[in-house]
Design an enzyme around this catalytic site. Structure first.
Site, PDB file in Angstrom:
ATOM      1  N   TRP A   1       0.619  -1.047  -0.179  1.00 25.02           N
ATOM      2  CA  TRP A   1      -0.028   0.008   0.011  1.00 25.02           C
ATOM      3  C   TRP A   1       0.700   0.900   0.134  1.00 25.02           C
ATOM      4  CZ3 TRP A   1      -4.919  -0.446  -0.867  1.00 25.02           C
ATOM      5  CH2 TRP A   1      -5.255  -2.208  -0.590  1.00 25.02           C
ATOM      6  N   VAL A   2       2.344   0.921   0.626  1.00 23.71           N
ATOM      7  CA  VAL A   2       2.539   2.667   0.465  1.00 23.71           C
ATOM      8  C   VAL A   2       4.018   1.772   0.183  1.00 23.71           C
ATOM      9  CG1 VAL A   2       3.597   4.067   2.124  1.00 23.71           C
ATOM     10  CG2 VAL A   2       1.464   3.353   1.823  1.00 23.71           C
ATOM     11  N   ALA A   3       4.371   2.773  -0.557  1.00 22.60           N
ATOM     12  CA  ALA A   3       6.237   1.670  -1.209  1.00 22.60           C
ATOM     13  C   ALA A   3       6.812   2.717  -0.118  1.00 22.60           C
ATOM     14  CB  ALA A   3       6.641   3.200  -2.208  1.00 22.60           C
TER      15      ALA A   3
ATOM     16  N   HIS B   1       6.637   9.433  -5.542  1.00 25.95           N
ATOM     17  CA  HIS B   1       5.840  10.033  -5.621  1.00 25.95           C
ATOM     18  C   HIS B   1       7.781  11.151  -5.596  1.00 25.95           C
ATOM     19  CE1 HIS B   1       1.682  10.378  -4.612  1.00 25.95           C
ATOM     20  NE2 HIS B   1       1.567   9.407  -4.575  1.00 25.95           N
TER      21      HIS B   1
ATOM     22  N   ASP C   1      -1.510  12.239  -6.349  1.00 28.66           N
ATOM     23  CA  ASP C   1      -2.792  11.304  -6.449  1.00 28.66           C
ATOM     24  C   ASP C   1      -3.470  12.610  -6.551  1.00 28.66           C
ATOM     25  OD1 ASP C   1      -1.024   9.001  -6.015  1.00 28.66           O
ATOM     26  OD2 ASP C   1      -1.053   9.580  -4.245  1.00 28.66           O
TER      27      ASP C   1
ATOM     28  N   GLU D   1      -3.965   1.372  -7.895  1.00 29.23           N
ATOM     29  CA  GLU D   1      -3.742   2.592  -7.659  1.00 29.23           C
ATOM     30  C   GLU D   1      -4.517   3.220  -8.681  1.00 29.23           C
ATOM     31  OE1 GLU D   1      -0.834   2.762  -4.395  1.00 29.23           O
ATOM     32  OE2 GLU D   1      -0.540   4.336  -5.816  1.00 29.23           O
TER      33      GLU D   1
HETATM   34 ZN   LIG Z   1       0.307   7.948  -5.250  1.00 20.95          ZN
END
Ligand SMILES: [Zn+2]
Length: 251
Positions: free
Chosen positions: A152-154, A161, A168, A216
Site C-alpha cells: 500500500w505504501v512504498a 512520489h 495522487d 491505484e
Molecule cells: Zn501515489
C-alpha cells in the site's frame, strides 16, 4: 541405470543451455548457416556484425525515471519543485501538462483534485510506519505487517512520489484512496484521457504482479505524451517500458 541417469543429465544441460546468451569465454559464435562448413564450398562473407562494436550507452529520459524497490532513489537526486495551485509540489516541468489536463477534465464536467505530489524520504518513512502500525493494530506480526504495508505504501527511497513526477488525484465527491475510486467519473476520465497530457496510471490493475503495488487508479505519473501513447498502445507499465528501453544488461 547409470546410463539413463547420465542421458537425463546431458539432456538437462542441453535444455538449460538453449536460453543462455553466452556459453562462456571459450564458446565461439554459432555459424550463421545451418549447413556444416564442410558442405559449403564457397566461403561465405558475412556482413560486419553490429554487435561487435560496443553499444552507445543510452541516456535516460528524465520523464521515465524509475523508482521502485529495485531502483532506489539515487542519494544525489535533486529536482526543481514548483507549488501547484492545489498546495502540492511537483517537478516544475510538469505543472503545464498537469494544468492542461485538469482544465480539459473541467471542460468535460469532471473535477480533478490533486491530493499528493512530491514526497521526501522522510515523509515516505512516516507514511510507511503509519501503515505498518495500522497492520499491527489489525493483529499482524511485525514481519507480516511490514510485508502487507509494502503493498500500500512504498518504503522510503522506493516511492514514485520521490521523482516529483507523480500525483495522487481524487475528486471532491470521493477523496478516499480506495478501489471504489475507480468507479468515479474522475477516475474514468483519467483512465481515458490522461495519456493525451503525458500522464499514465502508474499502477494498473493488470500489472500488480510486476509493479508490486496494488491497483491505484488515483496515482498518475508524468512520462510525456509520446511515451504515454506507446505505453497505452502496448499496454505496458513503467517497469516494462523502462526495461524495454534501458533494461539490457541490468541485473
Ligand atoms: Zn501515489
Amino acid at each position: 541405470m547409470k546410463r539413463i541417469v547420465l542421458t537425463g543429465l546431458v539432456l538437462g544441460l542441453i535444455l538449460c543451455g538453449c536460453g543462455e546468451r553466452s556459453l562462456g569465454p571459450s564458446a565461439s559464435p554459432e555459424p550463421a548457416s545451418e549447413a556444416s562448413p564442410a558442405v559449403s564450398a564457397q566461403p561465405v562473407s558475412l556482413p560486419p556484425e553490429e554487435s561487435s562494436s560496443p553499444r552507445e550507452p543510452v541516456e535516460e529520459d528524465w520523464r521515465l525515471m524509475l523508482v521502485n524497490p529495485d531502483h532506489l532513489l539515487p542519494d544525489d537526486f535533486t529536482v526543481e519543485l514548483a507549488m501547484t495551485s492545489y498546495g502540492y509540489e511537483v517537478d516544475a516541468r510538469i505543472v503545464g501538462p498537469l494544468n492542461a489536463m485538469i482544465e480539459a477534465a473541467a471542460a468535460d464536467g469532471v473535477t480533478l483534485l490533486p491530493c499528493y505530489g512530491y514526497r521526501t524520504r522522510e515523509q515516505s518513512a512516516q507514511l510507511f510506519e503509519k501503515q505498518v502500525s495500522r497492520q499491527l493494530a489489525a493483529g499482524l506480526s511485525r514481519e507480516a505487517a511490514v510485508e502487507e504495508a509494502r503493498k500500500w505504501v512504498a518504503p522510503p527511497g522506493t516511492s514514485d512520489h520521490h521523482t516529483g513526477l507523480a500525483l495522487d488525484i481524487v475528486t471532491p465527491e470521493h477523496q478516499v484512496l480506495n478501489h471504489a475510486f475507480a468507479e468515479t467519473p474522475a477516475a474514468r476520465w483519467m483512465a481515458g484521457h490522461s495519456t493525451e497530457y503525458g500522464f499514465v496510471i502508474r499502477f494498473p490493475e493488470d500489472k500488480q504482479e510486476i509493479t508490486g503495488i496494488t491497483y491505484e487508479p488515483w496515482h498518475l505519473r508524468y512520462v510525456g505524451e509520446e511515451h504515454a501513447r506507446v505505453m497505452r498502445e502496448q499496454n505496458l507499465c513503467l517497469e516494462e517500458y523502462w526495461e524495454q528501453l534501458y533494461g539490457e544488461g541490468e541485473a
